[in-house]
Scaffold this motif. Sequence first.
Motif, PDB file in Angstrom:
ATOM      1  N   PHE A  62      40.748  37.395  42.411  1.00 14.92           N
ATOM      2  CA  PHE A  62      41.933  36.597  41.538  1.00 14.92           C
ATOM      3  C   PHE A  62      41.670  35.329  41.109  1.00 14.92           C
ATOM      4  O   PHE A  62      40.818  34.403  42.443  1.00 14.92           O
ATOM      5  CB  PHE A  62      43.540  36.419  42.149  1.00 14.92           C
ATOM      6  CG  PHE A  62      44.543  36.381  41.077  1.00 14.92           C
ATOM      7  CD1 PHE A  62      44.490  36.796  40.003  1.00 14.92           C
ATOM      8  CD2 PHE A  62      44.429  34.838  41.470  1.00 14.92           C
ATOM      9  CE1 PHE A  62      45.420  36.187  39.021  1.00 14.92           C
ATOM     10  CE2 PHE A  62      45.378  33.988  40.490  1.00 14.92           C
ATOM     11  CZ  PHE A  62      45.799  34.791  39.960  1.00 14.92           C
TER      12      PHE A  62
ATOM     13  N   SER B 198      51.009  44.093  44.277  1.00 17.90           N
ATOM     14  CA  SER B 198      49.632  43.882  43.955  1.00 17.90           C
ATOM     15  C   SER B 198      50.225  44.164  42.173  1.00 17.90           C
ATOM     16  O   SER B 198      49.796  43.461  41.709  1.00 17.90           O
ATOM     17  CB  SER B 198      48.339  44.377  44.123  1.00 17.90           C
ATOM     18  OG  SER B 198      47.363  44.409  43.038  1.00 17.90           O
TER      19      SER B 198
ATOM     20  N   ARG C  89      38.497  39.974  37.054  1.00 18.21           N
ATOM     21  CA  ARG C  89      38.411  41.269  37.014  1.00 18.21           C
ATOM     22  C   ARG C  89      37.044  41.524  37.574  1.00 18.21           C
ATOM     23  O   ARG C  89      36.224  41.560  36.679  1.00 18.21           O
ATOM     24  CB  ARG C  89      39.180  42.464  36.337  1.00 18.21           C
ATOM     25  CG  ARG C  89      41.011  41.926  36.725  1.00 18.21           C
ATOM     26  CD  ARG C  89      41.480  43.483  35.520  1.00 18.21           C
ATOM     27  NE  ARG C  89      42.661  43.508  36.179  1.00 18.21           N
ATOM     28  CZ  ARG C  89      43.366  43.831  36.752  1.00 18.21           C
ATOM     29  NH1 ARG C  89      42.349  44.308  37.603  1.00 18.21           N
ATOM     30  NH2 ARG C  89      44.639  43.775  36.274  1.00 18.21           N
TER      31      ARG C  89
ATOM     32  N   GLN D 264      51.664  48.721  36.238  1.00 16.06           N
ATOM     33  CA  GLN D 264      50.206  49.574  36.878  1.00 16.06           C
ATOM     34  C   GLN D 264      49.898  50.800  37.417  1.00 16.06           C
ATOM     35  O   GLN D 264      50.709  50.400  38.223  1.00 16.06           O
ATOM     36  CB  GLN D 264      49.542  47.647  37.484  1.00 16.06           C
ATOM     37  CG  GLN D 264      48.468  47.749  38.118  1.00 16.06           C
ATOM     38  CD  GLN D 264      47.940  48.276  38.801  1.00 16.06           C
ATOM     39  OE1 GLN D 264      48.505  48.494  40.330  1.00 16.06           O
ATOM     40  NE2 GLN D 264      46.956  49.018  38.999  1.00 16.06           N
TER      41      GLN D 264
ATOM     42  N   GLN E  51      50.185  41.989  39.297  1.00 13.12           N
ATOM     43  CA  GLN E  51      49.368  42.534  37.768  1.00 13.12           C
ATOM     44  C   GLN E  51      50.643  42.445  36.795  1.00 13.12           C
ATOM     45  O   GLN E  51      49.707  41.430  35.729  1.00 13.12           O
ATOM     46  CB  GLN E  51      48.629  42.714  38.325  1.00 13.12           C
ATOM     47  CG  GLN E  51      47.447  43.171  38.886  1.00 13.12           C
ATOM     48  CD  GLN E  51      46.863  44.582  39.706  1.00 13.12           C
ATOM     49  OE1 GLN E  51      46.122  44.971  38.731  1.00 13.12           O
ATOM     50  NE2 GLN E  51      46.771  44.670  40.975  1.00 13.12           N
ATOM     51  N   CYS E  52      51.014  42.493  36.471  1.00 14.21           N
ATOM     52  CA  CYS E  52      51.608  42.422  35.734  1.00 14.21           C
ATOM     53  C   CYS E  52      52.718  41.373  35.031  1.00 14.21           C
ATOM     54  O   CYS E  52      52.986  40.807  34.089  1.00 14.21           O
ATOM     55  CB  CYS E  52      53.390  43.777  35.841  1.00 14.21           C
ATOM     56  SG  CYS E  52      52.737  45.533  36.129  1.00 14.21           S
TER      57      CYS E  52
ATOM     58  N   TYR F 172      41.190  42.698  43.814  1.00 13.51           N
ATOM     59  CA  TYR F 172      41.921  41.578  43.023  1.00 13.51           C
ATOM     60  C   TYR F 172      42.290  40.454  43.849  1.00 13.51           C
ATOM     61  O   TYR F 172      42.346  40.042  42.929  1.00 13.51           O
ATOM     62  CB  TYR F 172      43.074  42.331  42.101  1.00 13.51           C
ATOM     63  CG  TYR F 172      43.623  41.952  41.333  1.00 13.51           C
ATOM     64  CD1 TYR F 172      43.297  41.457  40.021  1.00 13.51           C
ATOM     65  CD2 TYR F 172      44.292  41.232  41.508  1.00 13.51           C
ATOM     66  CE1 TYR F 172      43.569  41.378  39.012  1.00 13.51           C
ATOM     67  CE2 TYR F 172      45.460  40.118  40.304  1.00 13.51           C
ATOM     68  CZ  TYR F 172      45.090  40.249  39.740  1.00 13.51           C
ATOM     69  OH  TYR F 172      45.295  40.018  38.212  1.00 13.51           O
TER      70      TYR F 172
END
Length: 387
Positions: A277, A155, A280, A261, A159-160, A273
Amino acid sequence: MKKKQIAILGSTGSIGTQALEVIEQHPDLFEVYCLTANNNVGLLAEQARRFKPAAVVIANEACYDELRSLLAGEPAVNVYAGAQAIDEIVEAGPVDMVLTAMVGFAGLSPTIHAIKQGKTICLANKETLVVGGELICSLAAQYHSAILPVDSEHSAIFQCLVGEGDTPIEKILLTASGGPFRNLTRGELACVTKDAALHHPTWDMGAKITIDSATMMNKGFEVIEAKWLFGVEPDRIQVLVHPQSIVHSAVQFVDGAVKAQLGVPDMRLPIQYAFSFPHRIPLASERLDLFAHRLEFFEPDMEKFRCLALAFEAIRRGGNMPCVLNAANEVVNRGFLEGRCGFLQMSDIIEQTMQRVAFDACATYDVYVATDAEARRVASEIMGGGR
């Protein structure tokens, strides 16, 4: 956001129970469509009474009558049993998302069934990609099924990457707590007990994954997952031992920039998340105080923690070898928990199983099923002292 109907496979485990906490915080956004468990009839019934799903499934068919009896006062909740029922329930029309939080090889079949119906997969069952990554990714592309990672590390990587478009990844920095034994010598590892192995320093997880964390097989599985999720070859995945579990993982890009993250160890964040998605939404949880933490990083000891090295070997060979790795690990993990093999013996048995089970480069579901059965037989034989 449209209210999402969620099927939770493995609702009585650590991930499943925390997913229900997330849903409970946001009843306007998420609703439970079905819950499944393997054997925990009492908790499954309690969850069904609380969340009123359309259906519940107990994998162990011997528990069906007990579950029906416990839910006799909930006529709107349909009760089913068996692996086939789990495969069928994820195909139900109202289901938007399937959280695959089952443990082990059992998660592969329902994930495939859900993908073929175009469902969004919130993937917490790492064995699905370990065993059948090539097949799963191919099916997901064919049926336009999104796979959203729930493991905290994947995750974090996901996210990155959001907002980076097609920017090439130079390296994935996959963090690991190192487990409870990272500072022990190999000689000391030979004497560790089940109780000590189950005491993880930073995460509260189920028994199976906690033992995998202690051997670092869990991190090996995550390397294999990362290859398939993000299209990065193993030699561009670097494992960093990070005891504080604050940096959940990072990505290094071709210009040398690194995005990470960070957060407190709380699995509800990656679960939520995946559910929300690309949005947020608020989460009632502890906030990270960087003044309170020292961030340290160390190289993993591949000689001391052989399981991690074996995972790299398996994914480099490809084919059915990660399936062999996973099946043998499930056998020795259970064997260690039941006192039938020692801590260091686990990696020895896995390595011998990888040497003895025939290699097959063909990635089909039938090959995986046959390989899983054969590897379990071989690993059990080795662990029992047979030849």
